[in-house]
Design a protein around this motif. Structure first.
Motif, PDB file in Angstrom:
ATOM      1  N   SER A 153     -60.557  18.118 -13.866  1.00  0.00           N
ATOM      2  CA  SER A 153     -59.173  18.571 -13.662  1.00  0.00           C
ATOM      3  C   SER A 153     -58.614  19.149 -14.951  1.00  0.00           C
ATOM      4  CB  SER A 153     -58.296  17.396 -13.228  1.00  0.00           C
ATOM      5  OG  SER A 153     -58.753  16.866 -12.019  1.00  0.00           O
ATOM      6  N   CYS A 167     -68.935  16.424 -12.708  1.00  0.00           N
ATOM      7  CA  CYS A 167     -69.432  17.722 -13.168  1.00  0.00           C
ATOM      8  C   CYS A 167     -70.897  17.616 -13.585  1.00  0.00           C
ATOM      9  CB  CYS A 167     -68.575  18.224 -14.321  1.00  0.00           C
ATOM     10  SG  CYS A 167     -68.923  19.915 -14.808  1.00  0.00           S
ATOM     11  N   SER A 215     -59.271  22.132 -16.125  1.00  0.00           N
ATOM     12  CA  SER A 215     -60.102  23.177 -16.720  1.00  0.00           C
ATOM     13  C   SER A 215     -59.428  24.522 -16.511  1.00  0.00           C
ATOM     14  CB  SER A 215     -61.491  23.188 -16.068  1.00  0.00           C
ATOM     15  OG  SER A 215     -62.168  21.988 -16.311  1.00  0.00           O
ATOM     16  N   THR A 243     -66.207  23.862  -6.681  1.00  0.00           N
ATOM     17  CA  THR A 243     -65.336  23.653  -7.846  1.00  0.00           C
ATOM     18  C   THR A 243     -64.699  22.271  -7.881  1.00  0.00           C
ATOM     19  OG1 THR A 243     -63.455  24.633  -6.686  1.00  0.00           O
ATOM     20  CG2 THR A 243     -64.790  26.096  -8.040  1.00  0.00           C
ATOM     21  N   ILE A 247     -65.609  19.891 -10.919  1.00  0.00           N
ATOM     22  CA  ILE A 247     -65.244  20.345 -12.265  1.00  0.00           C
ATOM     23  C   ILE A 247     -64.024  19.544 -12.736  1.00  0.00           C
ATOM     24  CG2 ILE A 247     -64.430  22.322 -13.610  1.00  0.00           C
ATOM     25  CD1 ILE A 247     -66.053  24.092 -11.694  1.00  0.00           C
ATOM     26  N   VAL A 275     -59.995  27.541 -13.384  1.00  0.00           N
ATOM     27  CA  VAL A 275     -60.797  27.019 -12.279  1.00  0.00           C
ATOM     28  C   VAL A 275     -59.863  26.540 -11.171  1.00  0.00           C
ATOM     29  CG1 VAL A 275     -62.536  25.339 -11.579  1.00  0.00           C
ATOM     30  CG2 VAL A 275     -62.607  26.301 -13.870  1.00  0.00           C
ATOM     31  N   ALA A 293     -60.089  22.446  -9.140  1.00  0.00           N
ATOM     32  CA  ALA A 293     -60.843  21.496  -9.965  1.00  0.00           C
ATOM     33  C   ALA A 293     -60.177  20.128  -9.859  1.00  0.00           C
ATOM     34  CB  ALA A 293     -60.876  21.966 -11.403  1.00  0.00           C
TER      35      ALA A 293
END
Length: 68
Positions: free
Chosen positions: A45, A60, A47, A40, A43, A50, A53
């Motif tokens: 920040s 990503c 999100s 993760t 991904i 999640v 992240a």
């Protein structure tokens, strides 16, 4: 990792199709394993939903490319 080292260090093993395919599969396996360890983190920040992240759109996209 041993397969990668073994095939890359011995010139005779790089000549056969079997060993070259084994090398490619081993390299991809290593890349995907590293990608799963940081599942993760790449991904973006902020999100929603999640945990951990910390990445951005580029990280990503890079992880998605490797996991495909």
């Amino acid at each position: 990792a041993w397969i990668i080292v073994e095939v890359l260090t011995e010139k005779s093993k790089r000549k056969t199709v079997y060993n070259r395919l084994l090398l490619c599969m081993s390299v991809m396996d290593a890349l995907v394993s590293v990608s799963y360890i940081g599942s993760t983190w790449p991904i973006p920040s902020g999100s929603p939903g999640v945990v951990w992240a910390r990445g951005n759109v580029q990280t990503c996209t890079g992880q998605g490319f490797i996991n495909q």
